[in-house]
Design a protein around this motif. Structure first.
Motif, mmCIF file in Angstrom:
data_model
loop_
_atom_site.group_PDB
_atom_site.id
_atom_site.type_symbol
_atom_site.label_atom_id
_atom_site.label_comp_id
_atom_site.label_asym_id
_atom_site.label_seq_id
_atom_site.Cartn_x
_atom_site.Cartn_y
_atom_site.Cartn_z
ATOM 1 N N ASP A 48 0.860 -1.181 0.000
ATOM 2 C CA ASP A 48 0.000 0.000 0.000
ATOM 3 C C ASP A 48 0.897 1.231 0.000
ATOM 4 N N ARG A 49 0.742 2.106 -0.999
ATOM 5 C CA ARG A 49 1.618 3.272 -1.132
ATOM 6 C C ARG A 49 1.444 4.268 0.010
ATOM 7 N N ILE A 50 0.271 4.323 0.627
ATOM 8 C CA ILE A 50 0.014 5.278 1.704
ATOM 9 C C ILE A 50 0.446 4.722 3.060
ATOM 10 N N SER A 51 -0.042 3.538 3.412
ATOM 11 C CA SER A 51 0.212 2.982 4.751
ATOM 12 C C SER A 51 1.485 2.146 4.821
ATOM 13 N N SER A 52 2.035 1.763 3.678
ATOM 14 C CA SER A 52 3.204 0.877 3.588
ATOM 15 C C SER A 52 2.917 -0.542 4.074
ATOM 16 N N ASP A 53 1.630 -0.889 4.275
ATOM 17 C CA ASP A 53 1.287 -2.277 4.591
ATOM 18 C C ASP A 53 1.742 -3.150 3.433
ATOM 19 N N GLN A 54 2.261 -4.343 3.759
ATOM 20 C CA GLN A 54 2.763 -5.243 2.729
ATOM 21 C C GLN A 54 2.132 -6.619 2.854
ATOM 22 N N TRP A 55 1.902 -7.232 1.700
ATOM 23 C CA TRP A 55 1.443 -8.606 1.616
ATOM 24 C C TRP A 55 2.412 -9.332 0.702
ATOM 25 N N LYS A 56 2.895 -10.498 1.140
ATOM 26 C CA LYS A 56 3.855 -11.269 0.354
ATOM 27 C C LYS A 56 3.403 -12.718 0.287
ATOM 28 N N ALA A 57 3.665 -13.348 -0.860
ATOM 29 C CA ALA A 57 3.360 -14.768 -1.018
ATOM 30 C C ALA A 57 4.305 -15.361 -2.053
ATOM 31 N N SER A 58 4.613 -16.638 -1.874
ATOM 32 C CA SER A 58 5.444 -17.379 -2.823
ATOM 33 C C SER A 58 4.704 -18.639 -3.238
ATOM 34 N N PHE A 59 4.802 -18.965 -4.516
ATOM 35 C CA PHE A 59 4.122 -20.131 -5.062
ATOM 36 C C PHE A 59 5.084 -20.877 -5.970
ATOM 37 N N ASP A 60 5.170 -22.196 -5.809
ATOM 38 C CA ASP A 60 6.012 -22.961 -6.726
ATOM 39 C C ASP A 60 5.187 -23.390 -7.936
ATOM 40 N N ALA A 61 5.883 -23.863 -8.958
ATOM 41 C CA ALA A 61 5.230 -24.215 -10.219
ATOM 42 C C ALA A 61 4.159 -25.281 -10.022
ATOM 43 N N THR A 62 4.446 -26.275 -9.196
ATOM 44 C CA THR A 62 3.482 -27.355 -8.969
ATOM 45 C C THR A 62 2.188 -26.820 -8.369
ATOM 46 N N TYR A 63 2.294 -25.919 -7.399
ATOM 47 C CA TYR A 63 1.105 -25.345 -6.770
ATOM 48 C C TYR A 63 0.261 -24.583 -7.800
ATOM 49 N N ILE A 64 0.901 -23.741 -8.609
ATOM 50 C CA ILE A 64 0.175 -22.956 -9.619
ATOM 51 C C ILE A 64 -0.509 -23.881 -10.618
ATOM 52 N N GLN A 65 0.201 -24.897 -11.083
ATOM 53 C CA GLN A 65 -0.377 -25.818 -12.065
ATOM 54 C C GLN A 65 -1.523 -26.621 -11.458
ATOM 55 N N ASP A 66 -1.385 -27.064 -10.207
ATOM 56 C CA ASP A 66 -2.478 -27.770 -9.526
ATOM 57 C C ASP A 66 -3.686 -26.853 -9.358
ATOM 58 N N LEU A 67 -3.437 -25.612 -8.980
ATOM 59 C CA LEU A 67 -4.521 -24.648 -8.788
ATOM 60 C C LEU A 67 -5.270 -24.393 -10.095
ATOM 61 N N THR A 68 -4.529 -24.187 -11.184
ATOM 62 C CA THR A 68 -5.203 -23.940 -12.461
ATOM 63 C C THR A 68 -5.943 -25.188 -12.937
ATOM 64 N N HIS A 69 -5.409 -26.360 -12.633
ATOM 65 C CA HIS A 69 -6.097 -27.606 -12.988
ATOM 66 C C HIS A 69 -7.436 -27.703 -12.255
ATOM 67 N N LYS A 70 -7.448 -27.353 -10.965
ATOM 68 C CA LYS A 70 -8.676 -27.404 -10.163
ATOM 69 C C LYS A 70 -9.742 -26.443 -10.687
ATOM 70 N N THR A 71 -9.325 -25.354 -11.314
ATOM 71 C CA THR A 71 -10.296 -24.395 -11.855
ATOM 72 C C THR A 71 -10.902 -24.887 -13.164
ATOM 73 N N GLY A 72 -10.319 -25.956 -13.722
ATOM 74 C CA GLY A 72 -10.794 -26.466 -15.002
ATOM 75 C C GLY A 72 -10.164 -25.761 -16.187
ATOM 76 N N ASN A 73 -9.176 -24.915 -15.922
ATOM 77 C CA ASN A 73 -8.500 -24.171 -16.990
ATOM 78 C C ASN A 73 -6.987 -24.279 -16.772
ATOM 79 N N PHE A 74 -6.457 -25.502 -16.906
ATOM 80 C CA PHE A 74 -5.052 -25.776 -16.621
ATOM 81 C C PHE A 74 -4.119 -24.887 -17.434
ATOM 82 N N LYS A 75 -3.093 -24.381 -16.765
ATOM 83 C CA LYS A 75 -2.034 -23.608 -17.416
ATOM 84 C C LYS A 75 -0.689 -24.104 -16.908
#
Length: 98
Positions: A48-75
């Motif tokens: 956030d540019r005003i409050s400087s609050d930060q959100w961070k996340a890391s995702f590996d390739a397997t997680y992203i591919q599993d997630l897109t598969h679950k949505t029915g639109n695999f990438k």
């Protein structure tokens, strides 16, 4: 001062990317950083540019591919990250602090 320019930094691997952009969500400005490391790790940071609050996340390739598969639109990971990069290009302004 911030100047609007395109910023894509290629890292060690051809698929490694780091970009930072300024995005407006619900009327608030955020710095969004997307980083692809070693061609199979996606790191996202939103600040956030005003409050400087930060959100961070890391995702590996397997997680992203599993997630897109679950949505029915695999990438495959590199397709997903390319689409994310393209979306940020269309809705956000890339900036460098000078």
């Amino acid at each position: 001062n911030f100047h609007s320019i395109s910023l894509i930094i290629m890292m060690e691997s051809p698929r490694d990317i780091k970009l930072t952009s300024s995005c407006l969500f619900r009327g608030s400005e955020y710095l969004v950083t997307m980083e692809v490391k070693d061609g199979d790790q996606l790191n996202i940071e939103v600040e956030d540019r005003i409050s400087s609050d930060q959100w961070k996340a890391s995702f590996d390739a397997t997680y992203i591919q599993d997630l897109t598969h679950k949505t029915g639109n695999f990438k495959q990971f590199h397709i997903f990250t390319s689409m994310l990069e393209s979306a940020l290009n269309k809705v956000c302004i890339y900036i460098i602090s000078l």
